[in-house]
Write an enzyme that holds these catalytic residues in place. Structure first.
Site, PDB file in Angstrom:
ATOM      1  N   ASP A  75       0.966  -1.186   0.099  1.00 44.77           N
ATOM      2  CA  ASP A  75      -0.052  -0.172  -0.020  1.00 44.77           C
ATOM      3  C   ASP A  75       0.560   1.188   0.007  1.00 44.77           C
ATOM      4  O   ASP A  75       2.016   1.028  -0.187  1.00 44.77           O
ATOM      5  CB  ASP A  75      -0.980  -0.148   1.092  1.00 44.77           C
ATOM      6  CG  ASP A  75      -2.369   0.597   0.700  1.00 44.77           C
ATOM      7  OD1 ASP A  75      -2.181   1.839   0.725  1.00 44.77           O
ATOM      8  OD2 ASP A  75      -3.379  -0.150   0.956  1.00 44.77           O
TER       9      ASP A  75
ATOM     10  N   HIS B 298      -3.269   3.893  -3.569  1.00 50.13           N
ATOM     11  CA  HIS B 298      -2.625   3.031  -2.611  1.00 50.13           C
ATOM     12  C   HIS B 298      -1.263   2.644  -3.078  1.00 50.13           C
ATOM     13  O   HIS B 298      -0.807   1.505  -2.685  1.00 50.13           O
ATOM     14  CB  HIS B 298      -3.627   1.886  -2.214  1.00 50.13           C
ATOM     15  CG  HIS B 298      -4.714   2.426  -1.570  1.00 50.13           C
ATOM     16  ND1 HIS B 298      -4.762   2.743  -0.370  1.00 50.13           N
ATOM     17  CD2 HIS B 298      -5.933   2.392  -2.137  1.00 50.13           C
ATOM     18  CE1 HIS B 298      -6.296   3.102   0.049  1.00 50.13           C
ATOM     19  NE2 HIS B 298      -7.045   2.814  -1.215  1.00 50.13           N
TER      20      HIS B 298
ATOM     21  N   GLU C 139     -10.747   4.088  -4.575  1.00 50.55           N
ATOM     22  CA  GLU C 139     -10.258   5.002  -3.760  1.00 50.55           C
ATOM     23  C   GLU C 139      -9.140   5.930  -4.490  1.00 50.55           C
ATOM     24  O   GLU C 139      -8.333   6.680  -4.114  1.00 50.55           O
ATOM     25  CB  GLU C 139      -9.741   5.069  -2.515  1.00 50.55           C
ATOM     26  CG  GLU C 139     -10.671   4.343  -1.441  1.00 50.55           C
ATOM     27  CD  GLU C 139     -10.403   4.279   0.012  1.00 50.55           C
ATOM     28  OE1 GLU C 139     -10.958   4.437   0.845  1.00 50.55           O
ATOM     29  OE2 GLU C 139      -9.284   3.892   0.274  1.00 50.55           O
TER      30      GLU C 139
END
Ligand SMILES: *[C@@H]1O[C@H](CO)[C@@H](O)[C@H](O)[C@H]1NC(C)=O
Ligand SMILES: *[C@@H]1O[C@H](CO)[C@@H](O)[C@H](O)[C@H]1NC(C)=O
Ligand SMILES: *[C@@H]1O[C@H](CO)[C@@H](O)[C@H](O)[C@H]1NC(C)=O
Ligand SMILES: *[C@@H]1O[C@H](CO)[C@@H](O)[C@H](O)[C@H]1NC(C)=O
Ligand SMILES: *[C@@H]1O[C@H](CO)[C@@H](O)[C@H](O)[C@H]1NC(C)=O
Length: 629
Positions: free
Chosen positions: A277, A331, A397
């Site tokens: 991440d 990420h 996201e």
């Protein structure tokens, strides 16, 4: 029907004062032994010589084990563990078997030193794996009590694998049959467990079930097994998973192995490894060794090729496949510093709230050719290391603001006839996703591979057109009432549920940025997880059972911002076991009917060294039916 048998069994055979003591006997020699014990109880008020003499026993009434004092007229007291095997549903097995089951009324004393395997080719990989499971079974039985409290003797047990099964190196995919049958009986002074399945994985599950039918009887100091059992079993959903994030905090190998061990106890079959991440890059890419060098928290916090191999092999042994996730284009961050070529944008940008959902921000630059070169290396390494049947490309996201803050990206967009509208940024995202997908397939030597993506801006009404349901499986992390779910089903996407209102196990603790509770509080209780039925969610959105084939299953997610090796067990367990029963059995009854079995299963987990959280005072386990609202 079974309930009636249990009632009879409990009242007449156990509580009935004038009945013969037949329960635990198969031969007259054993009758003599039991009579000896009865006299012992009368005169010494205890049962096993090395037991301080528990004055308590259990009897079955209305499906629960009731605690009572051993007084003179109690002829053959049962310990709690044995009572639970006969009382209530399915002999205490977790998850509940789905096919035909029948349970006899007899327990037999088992000699844990004499458990053998037959019916397999010991030279084959599968034969060796089955033998390893039998060794594990023996070890787990020996661990049920301290060795010097287990009395010697008992019947030997032969695990007999009957019928044909696939003897090749076992590979678990979404299509692998995990069904099995097991038949436990006694013949010629020996116990047999006949197991049949088309695959190694079904056989493994059968041995797991068998292990749950063996208990330590602390009143008599004996290992006992339920006799005359027939179970036909198989999962309702093929994808039954746990996601573990090892990037926000590093999770050590021992903890991952322990997680897989615990998963196997509930027949969960997919370990989804969110390995990298923005925060760290602990994956040791062979093509790009600088990735972990720059991006791991330390040189000790890296998963080497050898570690991964060990985890994957342990997974196979335990019926768990490992699916890697390389989350992109958001990420990402740590680990990419050495790459240059403007491959990332807004890494560690401040104020972070403007560019991402949690610090540190960071996204790949979709316009940089270097990005795809790096991705190809990572994909190649991961495909070689994990040999997965699905690949998870993340894709959640993405912040448009992040991309929109880069002049480099904006110049590229103008050159490619795009303006700076939201629609254009989704086109840019689609450009990335399509190119990354092609890169993955190239890394897979041109072979197609199903890809999982999270729900995101790309699964919105306007953008879903960019995704092909033949290529992509969608993992849903929005709430169970979100209409994205309906949109996906209507468009024929296969889905995996990780709706955060039930399946995010990191929810409910204090915030880690700012104060108060974390974003998805409250804590998701096991009852909530148990009730999170994928088919009910579909039904509530107007779909019928005919769409079941689109639901692969569910996955509980443990994001690791606030968890590391010290606390993974208690976050995951026993709550993930609730998910396991929902997916394996899809029960029509509520959690209330599963509560006693759940408490027992939690004890099993602890027995095997899993630091599972406590759900209730132990008093509730010993005084069933008294802890209710
Ligand atoms: C045993 O005796 C007690 C009273 O001494 C009585 O209440 C109980 O019902 C008896 N149990 C059985 C199984 O008969
Ligand atoms: C699983 O089965 C489906 C349909 O029967 C097939 O399209 C797919 O290729 C199979 N997947 C694997 C990994 O074998
Ligand atoms: C496997 O078990 C499931 C659940 O009990 C059942 O629906 C399915 O028909 C079984 N499959 C086979 C091939 O027996
Ligand atoms: C990165 O982009 C900047 C312009 O934003 C440019 O000046 C620089 O040369 C680029 N670096 C590389 C390595 O391409
Ligand atoms: C991107 O930034 C420009 C200003 O540079 C602004 O006009 C535009 O609305 C932004 N686009 C989005 C989708 O926010």
């Amino acid at each position: 029907m079974k309930a009636r048998i249990v009632k009879l069994f409990c009242r007449k055979r156990i509580r009935g004062p004038r009945r013969h003591v037949q329960l635990l006997v198969a031969t007259s020699a054993v009758i003599m032994m039991v009579l000896f014990f009865l006299i012992f109880v009368r005169f010494f008020g205890g049962v096993a010589s090395n037991n301080p003499g528990s004055p308590w026993y259990y009897y079955c009434e209305s499906g629960i084990c009731k605690k009572a004092e051993i007084i003179e007229n109690v002829t053959s007291p049962l310990c709690l563990g044995i009572c639970q095997l006969f009382c209530g549903e399915v002999g205490g097995i977790w998850p509940k078997p789905t096919g035909h089951t029948s349970f006899g009324n007899y327990m037999a004393k088992l000699n844990p030193y004499e458990i053998t395997l037959s019916g397999v080719d010991f030279g084959s990989i599968t034969g060796q794996l089955i033998q390893e499971n039998v060794n594990k079974l023996k070890q787990n039985i020996m661990n049920l009590a301290s060795i010097d409290t287990i009395k010697k003797g008992g019947y030997s047990l032969i695990l007999n694998i009957i019928g044909q099964f696939n003897n090749e190196a076992p590979i678990l995919t979404i299509n692998t049959s995990e069904n099995y049958t097991i038949n436990i009986y006694q013949k010629d002074n020996k116990l047999y467990a006949d197991i049949s399945s088309a695959t190694y994985f079904g056989i493994r599950h059968a041995i797991e079930t068998l292990s749950q039918l063996i208990v330590y009887d602390d009143l008599y100091g004996e290992i006992k097994i339920t006799r005359d059992v027939y179970i036909q079993d198989g999962p309702v959903f093929p994808y039954r998973g746990i996601l573990l994030d090892t990037a926000r905090n590093f999770i050590d190998k021992a903890t991952i192995l322990r997680t897989i061990e615990a998963m196997s106890m509930s027949k969960l079959n997919t370990f989804h490894w969110h390995i990298t991440d923005s925060h760290s890059f602990p994956y040791s890419s062979r093509t790009w060794p600088n990735m972990p060098r720059y991006g791991a928290y330390s040189s000790a916090k890296i998963y080497t090729e050898k570690d991964i191999k060990e985890i994957i092999n342990f997974g196979i042994l335990n019926g768990v496949r490992v699916i890697p996730e390389f989350d992109a284009p958001a990420h990402i961050g740590e680990g990419w510093q050495w790459v240059g070529h403007n491959s990332t944008v807004c890494f560690k940008a401040e104020p972070w709230q403007q560019y991402c959902v949690e610090p540190p921000c960071g996204q790949l630059n979709p316009t940089s050719e270097k990005v795809y070169e790096i991705l190809e290396g990572i994909y190649t390494d991961m495909l070689r290391d994990f040999q997965p049947d699905f690949f998870h490309m993340g894709g959640d996201e993405v912040s448009i603001k992040c991309w929109n803050s880069s002049n480099l990206i904006k110049d590229w967009m103008i050159d490619h006839g795009l303006d700076f509208s939201e629609t254009s940024f989704y086109k840019l995202w689609n450009y990335f996703q399509s190119k990354a997908y092609e890169t993955l397939i190239k890394a897979n030597n041109g072979n197609k591979l199903p890809v999982i993506l999270w729900t995101s801006g790309l699964t919105n009404e306007d953008n879903l057109q960019f995704l092909d349901p033949k290529k992509y499986i969608i993992q849903i992390w929005t709430t169970k009432t979100d209409n994205t779910i309906g949109r996906l089903i209507k468009n024929d996407f296969r889905v995996i549920f990780s709706n955060y209102d039930a399946l995010y196990l990191d929810c409910g603790f204090g915030a880690w940025i700012g104060e108060g509770n974390n974003w998805c509080a409250p804590y998701k209780a096991w009852q909530n997880i148990y009730e999170n039925s994928p088919m009910k969610i579909l039904e509530n959105q107007g779909f019928s059972k005919k769409h079941k084939h689109l639901v692969l299953g569910s996955e509980a997610a443990l994001w690791s911002e606030q968890v590391d090796s010290t606390s993974v067990d208690s976050r995951l367990w026993p709550r993930s076991a609730a998910l396991a029963e929902r997916l394996w059995s899809d029960p029509s009854s509520s959690w209330i009917h599963a509560e006693q079995r759940m408490l027992k299963h939690r004890e099993r987990l602890v027995q095997r060294g899993i630091l599972a959280d406590s759900l209730e005072p132990e008093w509730c386990l010993q005084n069933q039916g008294h802890c209710y609202l």
